[in-house]
Enzyme design. Sequence first.
Site, PDB file in Angstrom:
ATOM      1  N   SER B  22       0.920  -1.029  -0.057  1.00  0.00           N
ATOM      2  CA  SER B  22      -0.147  -0.085  -0.020  1.00  0.00           C
ATOM      3  C   SER B  22       1.064   1.351   0.080  1.00  0.00           C
ATOM      4  O   SER B  22       0.420   2.268  -0.494  1.00  0.00           O
ATOM      5  CB  SER B  22      -0.981  -0.010   1.099  1.00  0.00           C
ATOM      6  N   ASP B 200      -1.614   7.137  10.142  1.00  0.00           N
ATOM      7  CA  ASP B 200      -2.261   6.110  11.158  1.00  0.00           C
ATOM      8  C   ASP B 200      -1.025   5.300  11.619  1.00  0.00           C
ATOM      9  O   ASP B 200      -1.466   4.040  11.820  1.00  0.00           O
ATOM     10  CB  ASP B 200      -3.101   5.322  10.179  1.00  0.00           C
ATOM     11  N   HIS B 203       0.847   4.499   7.171  1.00  0.00           N
ATOM     12  CA  HIS B 203       0.877   5.236   5.852  1.00  0.00           C
ATOM     13  C   HIS B 203       1.449   6.537   5.934  1.00  0.00           C
ATOM     14  O   HIS B 203       1.368   7.219   6.921  1.00  0.00           O
ATOM     15  CB  HIS B 203      -0.558   5.163   5.282  1.00  0.00           C
TER      16      HIS B 203
END
Lengths: 268, 268
Positions: B22, B200, B203
Amino acid sequence: MAEPSPKRFCGLRPRVILLGDSLTQQSFAPNGWGAALADAYQRRCDVLNRGYSGYNSRWVLQLLRSGGGFPGDSADAATRVVTLLLGANDAVLEGEKSQYVPLEEYKSNLRDIVSIIRERCPLAKILIICPPPVCEWQRLEFQKERFGDQATGKPERTNENTGRYAAAALEVAAQLSLPSVNLWKLMQEVPFDWSEFLCDGLHFTEKGNTFVGKAVLREISASLPNVAVVPCKHTGAYGNSGSSSEIAIDCPFWDDLDLENPLKSLGA
Amino acid sequence: MAEPSPKRFCGLRPRVILLGDSLTQQSFAPNGWGAALADAYQRRCDVLNRGYSGYNSRWVLQLLRSGGGFPGDSADAATRVVTLLLGANDAVLEGEKSQYVPLEEYKSNLRDIVSIIRERCPLAKILIICPPPVCEWQRLEFQKERFGDQATGKPERTNENTGRYAAAALEVAAQLSLPSVNLWKLMQEVPFDWSEFLCDGLHFTEKGNTFVGKAVLREISASLPNVAVVPCKHTGAYGNSGSSSEIAIDCPFWDDLDLENPLKSLGA
Protein backbone atom coordinates in the site's frame (compact mmCIF):
# COMPACT_ATOMS: atom_id res chain seq x y z
CA MET A 1 -16.73 -11.55 -4.98
CA ALA A 2 -16.88 -12.87 -8.53
CA GLU A 3 -14.27 -15.49 -9.36
CA PRO A 4 -11.32 -13.49 -10.71
CA SER A 5 -10.24 -14.43 -14.19
CA PRO A 6 -6.65 -15.68 -14.31
CA LYS A 7 -6.23 -13.32 -17.27
CA ARG A 8 -6.32 -10.44 -14.80
CA PHE A 9 -3.07 -11.60 -13.28
CA CYS A 10 -0.97 -11.41 -16.36
CA GLY A 11 -0.27 -7.78 -15.60
CA LEU A 12 -2.04 -6.26 -18.58
CA ARG A 13 -3.75 -3.17 -17.31
CA PRO A 14 -5.98 -0.87 -19.29
CA ARG A 15 -4.82 2.71 -19.67
CA VAL A 16 -5.81 6.30 -19.21
CA ILE A 17 -3.81 8.55 -21.52
CA LEU A 18 -3.44 12.27 -20.96
CA LEU A 19 -2.72 14.03 -24.25
CA GLY A 20 -1.85 17.71 -24.39
CA ASP A 21 0.72 20.46 -23.83
CA SER A 22 2.56 21.67 -20.71
CA LEU A 23 -0.69 21.77 -18.72
CA THR A 24 -0.67 18.01 -19.14
CA GLN A 25 3.09 17.41 -19.07
CA GLN A 26 3.30 19.10 -15.67
CA SER A 27 0.26 17.31 -14.29
CA PHE A 28 2.26 15.14 -11.87
CA ALA A 29 3.61 18.17 -10.00
CA PRO A 30 2.59 18.37 -6.31
CA ASN A 31 -1.20 17.96 -6.19
CA GLY A 32 -1.16 17.62 -9.98
CA TRP A 33 -4.38 16.72 -11.76
CA GLY A 34 -2.72 13.83 -13.61
CA ALA A 35 -1.59 12.39 -10.29
CA ALA A 36 -5.18 12.76 -9.00
CA LEU A 37 -6.34 10.58 -11.90
CA ALA A 38 -3.56 8.06 -11.24
CA ASP A 39 -4.69 7.93 -7.61
CA ALA A 40 -8.31 7.36 -8.63
CA TYR A 41 -7.37 4.56 -11.07
CA GLN A 42 -4.88 2.82 -8.73
CA ARG A 43 -4.73 -0.97 -9.36
CA ARG A 44 -7.14 -0.46 -12.32
CA CYS A 45 -5.45 1.58 -15.05
CA ASP A 46 -2.00 2.91 -15.80
CA VAL A 47 -2.25 6.67 -16.26
CA LEU A 48 0.24 7.69 -18.96
CA ASN A 49 1.28 11.28 -19.50
CA ARG A 50 1.56 12.34 -23.12
CA GLY A 51 1.85 16.07 -22.53
CA TYR A 52 4.26 17.97 -24.78
CA SER A 53 5.15 21.39 -23.35
CA GLY A 54 4.83 24.27 -25.77
CA TYR A 55 3.12 22.21 -28.43
CA ASN A 56 0.02 23.44 -30.22
CA SER A 57 -2.70 21.32 -31.84
CA ARG A 58 -0.86 21.40 -35.20
CA TRP A 59 2.30 19.84 -33.81
CA VAL A 60 0.45 17.29 -31.70
CA LEU A 61 -1.56 16.26 -34.76
CA GLN A 62 1.66 15.93 -36.72
CA LEU A 63 3.19 13.86 -33.96
CA LEU A 64 0.19 11.52 -33.93
CA ARG A 65 0.26 11.22 -37.72
CA SER A 66 3.90 10.21 -37.54
CA GLY A 67 3.01 7.36 -35.16
CA GLY A 68 3.96 9.02 -31.86
CA GLY A 69 1.95 10.37 -28.95
CA PHE A 70 0.77 6.98 -27.73
CA PRO A 71 2.67 4.04 -26.30
CA GLY A 72 2.30 2.52 -29.74
CA ASP A 73 1.98 -1.05 -28.52
CA SER A 74 -0.84 -3.53 -28.68
CA ALA A 75 -2.24 -2.31 -25.34
CA ASP A 76 -3.26 1.00 -26.95
CA ALA A 77 -6.42 -0.87 -27.83
CA ALA A 78 -7.06 -1.41 -24.10
CA THR A 79 -7.01 2.33 -23.38
CA ARG A 80 -10.22 3.27 -21.56
CA VAL A 81 -9.99 7.07 -21.31
CA VAL A 82 -8.08 9.73 -23.25
CA THR A 83 -8.13 13.32 -22.04
CA LEU A 84 -7.35 15.99 -24.65
CA LEU A 85 -6.28 19.40 -23.40
CA LEU A 86 -4.94 21.69 -26.13
CA GLY A 87 -5.42 25.30 -27.13
CA ALA A 88 -3.42 27.25 -24.55
CA ASN A 89 -0.57 27.59 -27.06
CA ASP A 90 -2.71 27.83 -30.20
CA ALA A 91 -4.28 30.91 -28.56
CA VAL A 92 -1.15 33.07 -28.41
CA LEU A 93 -1.88 36.33 -30.23
CA GLU A 94 -1.16 36.20 -33.94
CA GLY A 95 2.39 37.27 -34.70
CA GLU A 96 3.48 36.99 -31.06
CA LYS A 97 4.89 33.49 -31.16
CA SER A 98 5.36 30.67 -33.59
CA GLN A 99 2.87 28.63 -31.57
CA TYR A 100 -0.14 30.56 -32.90
CA VAL A 101 -2.77 28.47 -34.72
CA PRO A 102 -5.83 30.12 -36.30
CA LEU A 103 -9.14 29.30 -34.64
CA GLU A 104 -10.58 27.36 -37.58
CA GLU A 105 -7.47 25.25 -37.94
CA TYR A 106 -7.54 24.58 -34.17
CA LYS A 107 -11.03 23.13 -34.50
CA SER A 108 -10.09 21.08 -37.50
CA ASN A 109 -6.95 19.82 -35.73
CA LEU A 110 -8.98 18.76 -32.68
CA ARG A 111 -11.37 16.83 -34.92
CA ASP A 112 -8.48 15.12 -36.69
CA ILE A 113 -6.80 14.28 -33.39
CA VAL A 114 -10.04 12.73 -32.12
CA SER A 115 -10.22 10.61 -35.31
CA ILE A 116 -6.73 9.29 -34.73
CA ILE A 117 -7.47 8.54 -31.06
CA ARG A 118 -10.59 6.63 -32.10
CA GLU A 119 -8.61 4.60 -34.57
CA ARG A 120 -5.75 3.77 -32.22
CA CYS A 121 -7.77 3.44 -29.02
CA PRO A 122 -11.17 2.16 -30.20
CA LEU A 123 -12.29 1.33 -26.65
CA ALA A 124 -11.38 4.74 -25.19
CA LYS A 125 -13.82 7.36 -24.03
CA ILE A 126 -12.50 10.77 -25.04
CA LEU A 127 -12.83 13.79 -22.77
CA ILE A 128 -12.19 17.25 -24.19
CA ILE A 129 -10.73 19.70 -21.68
CA CYS A 130 -10.88 23.41 -22.63
CA PRO A 131 -7.85 25.61 -21.99
CA PRO A 132 -8.00 27.45 -18.66
CA PRO A 133 -8.32 31.24 -18.33
CA VAL A 134 -5.24 33.44 -18.75
CA CYS A 135 -4.31 35.92 -16.03
CA GLU A 136 -2.78 38.79 -17.97
CA TRP A 137 -1.16 40.64 -15.06
CA GLN A 138 0.56 37.43 -13.98
CA ARG A 139 1.82 36.92 -17.54
CA LEU A 140 3.31 40.43 -17.53
CA GLU A 141 5.00 39.84 -14.18
CA PHE A 142 6.37 36.54 -15.45
CA GLN A 143 7.72 38.30 -18.58
CA LYS A 144 9.53 40.85 -16.41
CA GLU A 145 11.03 38.12 -14.19
CA ARG A 146 12.10 36.10 -17.20
CA PHE A 147 13.24 38.74 -19.65
CA GLY A 148 13.86 41.85 -17.54
CA ASP A 149 14.36 44.88 -19.79
CA GLN A 150 13.68 42.74 -22.87
CA ALA A 151 10.07 42.16 -21.75
CA THR A 152 7.63 43.57 -24.29
CA GLY A 153 5.17 44.71 -21.62
CA LYS A 154 2.30 43.33 -23.68
CA PRO A 155 0.72 39.97 -22.86
CA GLU A 156 1.31 37.38 -25.58
CA ARG A 157 -2.00 35.77 -24.65
CA THR A 158 -5.24 37.43 -23.51
CA ASN A 159 -8.00 35.85 -21.47
CA GLU A 160 -10.61 36.93 -24.00
CA ASN A 161 -8.79 35.31 -26.91
CA THR A 162 -8.17 32.05 -25.02
CA GLY A 163 -11.90 32.13 -24.26
CA ARG A 164 -12.54 31.88 -28.01
CA TYR A 165 -10.40 28.73 -28.18
CA ALA A 166 -12.23 27.30 -25.17
CA ALA A 167 -15.55 27.94 -26.93
CA ALA A 168 -14.17 26.32 -30.08
CA ALA A 169 -13.13 23.21 -28.12
CA LEU A 170 -16.65 23.01 -26.68
CA GLU A 171 -18.10 23.33 -30.17
CA VAL A 172 -15.96 20.43 -31.40
CA ALA A 173 -16.93 18.33 -28.36
CA ALA A 174 -20.63 19.00 -29.04
CA GLN A 175 -20.27 18.16 -32.75
CA LEU A 176 -18.57 14.88 -31.93
CA SER A 177 -20.84 14.10 -28.94
CA LEU A 178 -17.91 14.04 -26.53
CA PRO A 179 -18.04 15.09 -22.89
CA SER A 180 -16.08 18.21 -21.99
CA VAL A 181 -14.75 20.19 -19.06
CA ASN A 182 -14.90 23.92 -19.61
CA LEU A 183 -12.00 24.95 -17.42
CA TRP A 184 -12.03 28.48 -18.84
CA LYS A 185 -15.53 29.05 -17.48
CA LEU A 186 -15.44 26.89 -14.35
CA MET A 187 -12.26 28.47 -13.06
CA GLN A 188 -13.65 31.99 -13.43
CA GLU A 189 -16.87 31.15 -11.59
CA VAL A 190 -15.32 30.46 -8.18
CA PRO A 191 -16.26 32.77 -5.30
CA PHE A 192 -12.66 33.95 -4.82
CA ASP A 193 -9.91 35.45 -6.95
CA TRP A 194 -9.38 32.84 -9.70
CA SER A 195 -5.83 34.05 -10.34
CA GLU A 196 -4.93 31.82 -7.35
CA PHE A 197 -5.32 28.88 -9.73
CA LEU A 198 -2.37 30.07 -11.84
CA CYS A 199 1.29 30.62 -11.03
CA ASP A 200 2.41 32.56 -14.09
CA GLY A 201 -0.91 33.42 -15.67
CA LEU A 202 -0.86 30.18 -17.66
CA HIS A 203 0.20 27.15 -15.59
CA PHE A 204 -1.55 25.73 -12.54
CA THR A 205 -0.69 26.28 -8.91
CA GLU A 206 -1.37 23.40 -6.52
CA LYS A 207 -4.79 24.94 -5.92
CA GLY A 208 -5.43 25.07 -9.67
CA ASN A 209 -4.22 21.51 -10.12
CA THR A 210 -6.49 20.27 -7.33
CA PHE A 211 -9.44 22.07 -8.94
CA VAL A 212 -8.71 20.53 -12.35
CA GLY A 213 -8.31 17.02 -10.91
CA LYS A 214 -11.70 17.26 -9.20
CA ALA A 215 -13.38 18.76 -12.26
CA VAL A 216 -12.06 16.01 -14.55
CA LEU A 217 -13.00 13.20 -12.16
CA ARG A 218 -16.45 14.73 -11.64
CA GLU A 219 -17.05 14.87 -15.40
CA ILE A 220 -15.90 11.27 -15.82
CA SER A 221 -18.32 10.18 -13.07
CA ALA A 222 -21.18 12.19 -14.55
CA SER A 223 -20.73 11.47 -18.27
CA LEU A 224 -18.67 8.32 -18.45
CA PRO A 225 -19.85 6.13 -15.55
CA ASN A 226 -18.62 2.94 -17.29
CA VAL A 227 -15.03 4.06 -16.88
CA ALA A 228 -15.40 5.85 -13.53
CA VAL A 229 -14.16 4.66 -10.14
CA VAL A 230 -16.46 5.18 -7.14
CA PRO A 231 -14.41 5.67 -3.97
CA CYS A 232 -15.13 3.79 -0.74
CA LYS A 233 -18.11 5.38 1.01
CA HIS A 234 -16.50 5.25 4.43
CA THR A 235 -12.89 6.19 3.76
CA GLY A 236 -13.14 8.07 0.45
CA ALA A 237 -10.27 5.86 -0.78
CA TYR A 238 -10.04 4.59 -4.35
CA GLY A 239 -7.93 1.54 -3.63
CA ASN A 240 -9.65 -0.68 -1.11
CA SER A 241 -12.44 -3.20 -1.37
CA GLY A 242 -15.01 -0.48 -0.64
CA SER A 243 -14.26 1.21 -3.97
CA SER A 244 -15.96 0.03 -7.13
CA SER A 245 -15.73 0.31 -10.88
CA GLU A 246 -16.60 -1.61 -14.00
CA ILE A 247 -12.86 -1.62 -14.61
CA ALA A 248 -11.52 -4.70 -12.81
CA ILE A 249 -8.87 -4.56 -10.11
CA ASP A 250 -5.44 -6.10 -10.81
CA CYS A 251 -5.34 -9.03 -8.34
CA PRO A 252 -7.80 -9.41 -5.48
CA PHE A 253 -7.87 -6.85 -2.67
CA TRP A 254 -5.92 -8.36 0.17
CA ASP A 255 -8.99 -8.80 2.34
CA ASP A 256 -10.51 -10.82 -0.52
CA LEU A 257 -7.49 -13.14 -0.80
CA ASP A 258 -8.17 -16.76 0.00
CA LEU A 259 -5.65 -16.97 2.81
CA GLU A 260 -5.95 -20.74 2.96
CA ASN A 261 -4.75 -20.79 -0.59
CA PRO A 262 -3.41 -17.42 -1.73
CA LEU A 263 -1.60 -19.11 -4.60
CA LYS A 264 -4.99 -19.89 -6.09
CA SER A 265 -6.21 -16.31 -5.60
CA LEU A 266 -3.11 -15.07 -7.35
CA GLY A 267 -3.78 -17.14 -10.41
CA ALA A 268 -0.99 -19.63 -9.88
CA MET B 1 21.16 19.42 -30.23
CA ALA B 2 21.90 15.94 -31.49
CA GLU B 3 19.77 14.84 -34.44
CA PRO B 4 16.82 13.04 -32.89
CA SER B 5 16.37 9.46 -34.00
CA PRO B 6 13.00 8.91 -35.66
CA LYS B 7 12.69 5.85 -33.45
CA ARG B 8 12.10 8.19 -30.53
CA PHE B 9 8.85 9.31 -32.07
CA CYS B 10 7.15 5.97 -32.22
CA GLY B 11 5.89 6.53 -28.71
CA LEU B 12 7.83 3.74 -27.02
CA ARG B 13 8.95 5.12 -23.71
CA PRO B 14 11.10 3.36 -21.17
CA ARG B 15 9.56 2.71 -17.77
CA VAL B 16 10.00 3.15 -14.08
CA ILE B 17 8.05 0.52 -12.15
CA LEU B 18 7.13 0.88 -8.51
CA LEU B 19 6.63 -2.52 -6.93
CA GLY B 20 5.33 -2.93 -3.40
CA ASP B 21 2.39 -2.80 -1.02
CA SER B 22 0.00 0.00 0.00
CA LEU B 23 2.91 2.39 0.59
CA THR B 24 3.44 2.11 -3.16
CA GLN B 25 -0.19 1.71 -4.24
CA GLN B 26 -1.09 4.99 -2.53
CA SER B 27 1.96 6.81 -3.88
CA PHE B 28 -0.05 9.04 -6.23
CA ALA B 29 -2.03 10.60 -3.37
CA PRO B 30 -1.55 14.39 -2.97
CA ASN B 31 2.22 15.01 -2.88
CA GLY B 32 2.72 11.28 -3.29
CA TRP B 33 6.23 9.95 -3.78
CA GLY B 34 5.24 8.02 -6.91
CA ALA B 35 3.88 11.21 -8.43
CA ALA B 36 7.19 12.94 -7.56
CA LEU B 37 8.98 10.29 -9.61
CA ALA B 38 6.50 10.69 -12.48
CA ASP B 39 7.15 14.44 -12.37
CA ALA B 40 10.91 13.91 -12.48
CA TYR B 41 10.66 11.48 -15.42
CA GLN B 42 8.13 13.53 -17.44
CA ARG B 43 8.58 13.03 -21.22
CA ARG B 44 11.27 10.40 -20.47
CA CYS B 45 9.70 7.40 -18.73
CA ASP B 46 6.25 6.16 -17.87
CA VAL B 47 6.06 5.59 -14.14
CA LEU B 48 3.86 2.57 -13.50
CA ASN B 49 2.45 1.75 -10.10
CA ARG B 50 2.49 -1.91 -9.14
CA GLY B 51 1.66 -1.48 -5.48
CA TYR B 52 -0.66 -4.11 -3.96
CA SER B 53 -2.16 -2.93 -0.68
CA GLY B 54 -1.91 -5.39 2.16
CA TYR B 55 0.40 -7.75 0.30
CA ASN B 56 3.51 -9.16 1.89
CA SER B 57 6.68 -10.32 0.12
CA ARG B 58 5.33 -13.89 -0.10
CA TRP B 59 2.23 -12.87 -2.05
CA VAL B 60 4.09 -10.44 -4.29
CA LEU B 61 6.61 -13.18 -5.10
CA GLN B 62 3.74 -15.53 -5.89
CA LEU B 63 2.14 -12.90 -8.09
CA LEU B 64 5.39 -12.39 -10.01
CA ARG B 65 5.86 -16.14 -10.39
CA SER B 66 2.40 -16.39 -11.87
CA GLY B 67 3.34 -13.82 -14.54
CA GLY B 68 1.73 -10.74 -12.96
CA GLY B 69 3.13 -7.64 -11.28
CA PHE B 70 4.56 -6.15 -14.46
CA PRO B 71 2.90 -4.87 -17.59
CA GLY B 72 3.89 -8.17 -19.12
CA ASP B 73 4.49 -6.79 -22.59
CA SER B 74 7.62 -6.51 -24.68
CA ALA B 75 8.39 -3.07 -23.22
CA ASP B 76 9.19 -4.64 -19.84
CA ALA B 77 12.66 -5.05 -21.29
CA ALA B 78 12.87 -1.24 -21.66
CA THR B 79 12.26 -0.68 -17.93
CA ARG B 80 15.06 1.50 -16.53
CA VAL B 81 14.28 1.57 -12.80
CA VAL B 82 12.33 -0.70 -10.46
CA THR B 83 11.74 0.37 -6.87
CA LEU B 84 10.97 -2.40 -4.40
CA LEU B 85 9.33 -1.45 -1.12
CA LEU B 86 8.08 -4.40 0.91
CA GLY B 87 8.21 -5.47 4.53
CA ALA B 88 5.65 -3.24 6.25
CA ASN B 89 3.15 -6.11 6.15
CA ASP B 90 5.64 -8.95 6.61
CA ALA B 91 6.56 -7.24 9.90
CA VAL B 92 3.20 -7.60 11.64
CA LEU B 93 3.72 -9.43 14.91
CA GLU B 94 3.51 -13.20 14.64
CA GLY B 95 -0.02 -14.44 15.21
CA GLU B 96 -1.54 -10.95 14.85
CA LYS B 97 -2.45 -11.09 11.19
CA SER B 98 -2.22 -13.47 8.27
CA GLN B 99 0.23 -11.07 6.63
CA TYR B 100 3.12 -12.09 8.92
CA VAL B 101 6.20 -13.46 7.16
CA PRO B 102 9.22 -14.70 9.17
CA LEU B 103 12.36 -12.59 8.82
CA GLU B 104 14.42 -15.27 7.04
CA GLU B 105 11.66 -15.92 4.52
CA TYR B 106 11.31 -12.15 3.96
CA LYS B 107 14.99 -11.98 2.98
CA SER B 108 14.71 -15.00 0.76
CA ASN B 109 11.57 -13.59 -0.88
CA LEU B 110 13.30 -10.26 -1.60
CA ARG B 111 16.20 -12.11 -3.23
CA ASP B 112 13.81 -14.16 -5.35
CA ILE B 113 11.83 -11.07 -6.33
CA VAL B 114 15.06 -9.34 -7.42
CA SER B 115 15.93 -12.38 -9.55
CA ILE B 116 12.59 -12.22 -11.32
CA ILE B 117 12.92 -8.46 -11.89
CA ARG B 118 16.37 -9.01 -13.40
CA GLU B 119 14.99 -11.63 -15.71
CA ARG B 120 12.00 -9.65 -16.87
CA CYS B 121 13.61 -6.20 -16.86
CA PRO B 122 17.26 -6.89 -17.71
CA LEU B 123 18.00 -3.19 -18.31
CA ALA B 124 16.48 -2.01 -15.02
CA LYS B 125 18.39 -0.64 -12.07
CA ILE B 126 16.78 -1.94 -8.87
CA LEU B 127 16.41 0.24 -5.81
CA ILE B 128 15.53 -1.37 -2.48
CA ILE B 129 13.44 0.82 -0.19
CA CYS B 130 13.23 -0.23 3.46
CA PRO B 131 9.88 -0.08 5.27
CA PRO B 132 9.35 3.17 7.20
CA PRO B 133 9.12 3.37 10.99
CA VAL B 134 5.87 2.48 12.76
CA CYS B 135 4.28 4.96 15.14
CA GLU B 136 2.66 2.75 17.74
CA TRP B 137 0.45 5.34 19.43
CA GLN B 138 -0.97 6.31 16.04
CA ARG B 139 -1.68 2.64 15.30
CA LEU B 140 -3.58 2.33 18.57
CA GLU B 141 -5.61 5.46 17.84
CA PHE B 142 -6.37 4.12 14.36
CA GLN B 143 -7.51 0.80 15.87
CA LYS B 144 -9.89 2.63 18.19
CA GLU B 145 -11.33 4.72 15.36
CA ARG B 146 -11.73 1.68 13.16
CA PHE B 147 -12.85 -0.98 15.57
CA GLY B 148 -14.15 0.89 18.65
CA ASP B 149 -14.68 -1.51 21.52
CA GLN B 150 -13.34 -4.39 19.43
CA ALA B 151 -9.87 -2.80 19.34
CA THR B 152 -7.31 -5.06 20.99
CA GLY B 153 -5.41 -2.12 22.48
CA LYS B 154 -2.16 -3.77 21.44
CA PRO B 155 -0.27 -2.60 18.35
CA GLU B 156 -0.16 -5.29 15.64
CA ARG B 157 3.18 -3.87 14.51
CA THR B 158 6.00 -2.38 16.59
CA ASN B 159 8.64 0.05 15.47
CA GLU B 160 11.38 -2.17 16.82
CA ASN B 161 10.20 -5.21 14.90
CA THR B 162 9.77 -3.30 11.63
CA GLY B 163 13.33 -2.05 12.22
CA ARG B 164 14.47 -5.68 11.98
CA TYR B 165 12.81 -6.01 8.59
CA ALA B 166 14.39 -2.73 7.46
CA ALA B 167 17.80 -4.08 8.50
CA ALA B 168 17.08 -7.32 6.64
CA ALA B 169 16.19 -5.38 3.47
CA LEU B 170 19.49 -3.49 3.77
CA GLU B 171 21.33 -6.78 4.20
CA VAL B 172 19.78 -8.17 1.01
CA ALA B 173 20.59 -4.93 -0.87
CA ALA B 174 24.23 -5.17 0.25
CA GLN B 175 24.48 -8.86 -0.69
CA LEU B 176 23.13 -8.12 -4.15
CA SER B 177 25.07 -4.85 -4.56
CA LEU B 178 21.88 -2.84 -4.96
CA PRO B 179 21.38 0.75 -3.81
CA SER B 180 18.92 1.26 -0.97
CA VAL B 181 16.96 3.92 0.87
CA ASN B 182 16.71 3.26 4.59
CA LEU B 183 13.43 5.00 5.28
CA TRP B 184 13.19 3.47 8.74
CA LYS B 185 16.38 5.25 9.80
CA LEU B 186 16.16 8.42 7.69
CA MET B 187 12.66 9.23 8.88
CA GLN B 188 13.62 8.90 12.54
CA GLU B 189 16.64 11.18 12.17
CA VAL B 190 14.76 14.39 11.36
CA PRO B 191 14.99 17.27 13.85
CA PHE B 192 11.24 17.23 14.54
CA ASP B 193 8.62 14.69 15.62
CA TRP B 194 8.81 12.01 12.91
CA SER B 195 5.25 10.88 13.62
CA GLU B 196 4.26 13.80 11.35
CA PHE B 197 5.33 11.60 8.43
CA LEU B 198 2.58 9.10 9.18
CA CYS B 199 -1.21 9.41 9.24
CA ASP B 200 -2.15 6.15 10.97
CA GLY B 201 1.20 4.99 12.23
CA LEU B 202 1.85 3.13 8.96
CA HIS B 203 0.92 5.15 5.85
CA PHE B 204 2.42 8.46 4.75
CA THR B 205 1.01 11.94 5.27
CA GLU B 206 1.73 14.49 2.54
CA LYS B 207 4.82 15.47 4.53
CA GLY B 208 5.93 11.85 4.66
CA ASN B 209 5.26 11.37 0.96
CA THR B 210 7.28 14.48 0.09
CA PHE B 211 10.15 13.19 2.24
CA VAL B 212 10.10 9.78 0.56
CA GLY B 213 9.97 11.29 -2.95
CA LYS B 214 13.03 13.41 -2.23
CA ALA B 215 14.91 10.54 -0.58
CA VAL B 216 14.28 8.21 -3.51
CA LEU B 217 15.23 10.81 -6.14
CA ARG B 218 18.36 11.70 -4.15
CA GLU B 219 19.43 8.05 -4.01
CA ILE B 220 18.83 7.62 -7.75
CA SER B 221 20.99 10.70 -8.44
CA ALA B 222 23.71 9.53 -6.11
CA SER B 223 23.88 5.83 -6.95
CA LEU B 224 22.27 5.49 -10.36
CA PRO B 225 23.34 8.59 -12.32
CA ASN B 226 22.77 6.83 -15.67
CA VAL B 227 19.05 6.74 -15.03
CA ALA B 228 18.72 10.03 -13.12
CA VAL B 229 17.20 13.29 -14.41
CA VAL B 230 19.00 16.52 -13.52
CA PRO B 231 16.51 19.37 -13.24
CA CYS B 232 17.02 22.74 -14.95
CA LYS B 233 19.51 24.82 -12.93
CA HIS B 234 17.47 27.99 -13.22
CA THR B 235 13.90 26.81 -12.79
CA GLY B 236 14.36 23.49 -10.96
CA ALA B 237 11.99 22.00 -13.55
CA TYR B 238 12.39 18.48 -14.92
CA GLY B 239 10.59 19.04 -18.20
CA ASN B 240 12.24 21.84 -20.12
CA SER B 241 15.35 22.03 -22.26
CA GLY B 242 17.44 22.98 -19.21
CA SER B 243 16.93 19.53 -17.69
CA SER B 244 19.18 16.67 -18.69
CA SER B 245 19.41 12.91 -18.52
CA GLU B 246 20.94 10.01 -20.38
CA ILE B 247 17.34 8.92 -20.91
CA ALA B 248 16.19 10.64 -24.10
CA ILE B 249 13.20 12.97 -24.27
CA ASP B 250 10.11 11.87 -26.24
CA CYS B 251 10.05 14.42 -29.12
CA PRO B 252 12.16 17.59 -29.11
CA PHE B 253 11.52 20.29 -26.52
CA TRP B 254 9.39 22.92 -28.21
CA ASP B 255 12.19 25.47 -28.22
CA ASP B 256 14.32 22.90 -30.06
CA LEU B 257 11.71 22.33 -32.76
CA ASP B 258 12.74 23.33 -36.25
CA LEU B 259 9.91 25.83 -36.72
CA GLU B 260 10.66 26.17 -40.42
CA ASN B 261 9.97 22.49 -40.72
CA PRO B 262 8.37 21.06 -37.57
CA LEU B 263 7.18 18.07 -39.54
CA LYS B 264 10.78 17.04 -39.91
CA SER B 265 11.48 17.54 -36.18
CA LEU B 266 8.50 15.37 -35.41
CA GLY B 267 9.83 12.50 -37.44
CA ALA B 268 7.33 12.78 -40.28
